[in-house]
Design a protein around this motif. Sequence first.
Motif, PDB file in Angstrom:
ATOM      1  N   ALA A 140       4.962  10.934  -1.700  1.00 42.91           N
ATOM      2  CA  ALA A 140       5.195  11.014  -0.255  1.00 42.91           C
ATOM      3  C   ALA A 140       6.592  11.576  -0.022  1.00 42.91           C
ATOM      4  O   ALA A 140       7.571  10.991  -0.474  1.00 42.91           O
ATOM      5  CB  ALA A 140       5.069   9.624   0.376  1.00 42.91           C
ATOM      6  N   ASP A 144       8.145  12.042   2.893  1.00 42.45           N
ATOM      7  CA  ASP A 144       8.699  11.742   4.216  1.00 42.45           C
ATOM      8  C   ASP A 144       9.863  10.761   4.085  1.00 42.45           C
ATOM      9  O   ASP A 144       9.900   9.718   4.705  1.00 42.45           O
ATOM     10  CB  ASP A 144       7.626  11.188   5.152  1.00 42.45           C
ATOM     11  N   GLY A 148       7.026  -0.128   1.020  1.00 39.70           N
ATOM     12  CA  GLY A 148       6.399  -0.144   2.337  1.00 39.70           C
ATOM     13  C   GLY A 148       4.915  -0.413   2.243  1.00 39.70           C
ATOM     14  O   GLY A 148       4.288  -0.214   1.202  1.00 39.70           O
ATOM     15  N   THR A 149       4.334  -0.877   3.358  1.00 40.45           N
ATOM     16  CA  THR A 149       2.906  -1.204   3.386  1.00 40.45           C
ATOM     17  C   THR A 149       2.142  -0.279   4.339  1.00 40.45           C
ATOM     18  O   THR A 149       1.151   0.330   3.950  1.00 40.45           O
ATOM     19  CB  THR A 149       2.713  -2.667   3.800  1.00 40.45           C
ATOM     20  N   LEU A 150       2.593  -0.147   5.585  1.00 41.84           N
ATOM     21  CA  LEU A 150       1.884   0.702   6.541  1.00 41.84           C
ATOM     22  C   LEU A 150       2.005   2.174   6.174  1.00 41.84           C
ATOM     23  O   LEU A 150       1.015   2.916   6.176  1.00 41.84           O
ATOM     24  CB  LEU A 150       2.424   0.456   7.963  1.00 41.84           C
ATOM     25  N   ASN A 151       3.216   2.614   5.877  1.00 42.10           N
ATOM     26  CA  ASN A 151       3.452   3.999   5.497  1.00 42.10           C
ATOM     27  C   ASN A 151       4.282   4.025   4.217  1.00 42.10           C
ATOM     28  O   ASN A 151       5.484   4.299   4.245  1.00 42.10           O
ATOM     29  CB  ASN A 151       4.182   4.752   6.615  1.00 42.10           C
ATOM     30  N   VAL A 190       6.220   4.889   0.914  1.00 42.95           N
ATOM     31  CA  VAL A 190       6.909   6.079   0.417  1.00 42.95           C
ATOM     32  C   VAL A 190       7.321   5.806  -1.025  1.00 42.95           C
ATOM     33  O   VAL A 190       7.465   4.670  -1.456  1.00 42.95           O
ATOM     34  CB  VAL A 190       8.154   6.420   1.263  1.00 42.95           C
TER      35      VAL A 190
END
Length: 216
Positions: free
Chosen positions: A13, A15, A160-163, A165
């Motif tokens: 990822a 981001d 992180g869990t939702l998004n 990285v």
Amino acid sequence: MTNVKGRTVAPVAWDAPDVDWDAAAGAFDDEPDHGLRDPQIRAAWAARLRSWLPERPADVLDLGCGTGSLSLLAAEQGHRVTGVDSSPVMAERARAKLAGYDAVVLCGDAAAPPVGERRFDVVLVRHVLWTLPGPDRVLRHWRDLLRPGGRLVLVEGVWGTLNPVGIPAERLTALLAPLSPEIRVERLSGDPLLWGKAVTDERYAVVAGMGHRSGQ
């Protein structure tokens, strides 16, 4: 996607948050695993680092060194350290920590460190590769900064869990496979002393030996 032994592995990822690292430098060492101010946390990282670095004094290139906490541990263990960080404020704090040791701290890009023709026994990188585009190219460049028989020591993870990285260990070992004949993954999530708390996300170190490449 990358195919590894018949399985598809998700890409990194890219981001990464846009952080003003000069502004963040003042509070950077407040994080337990950054400042290593707690003696137990410091000892835990020192023990890990001792197991990853050569026993003999070596030339260590610490990329994205931040305020120099890992560089200092390596210097205390007798290694000659070159730290590189893109933030002038971070680099200045690292220089203060390393004063009196066989160490130098440079300001520059971890992906293309300003070390000229110098070569090192170890390239040490913690929580940096996942922020850099073109990881395969970056890893090849880091490999080329090593002397024959040198090693990459890469501390990475997925946060992180939702998004989430980061870079999964399986992805990183796939990127290293064409470069290194000797790759060892050491899981770090289960050691709360490294982080100052219990963690459930993926945190690990990869030690990749480069062997004695022909023609070098």
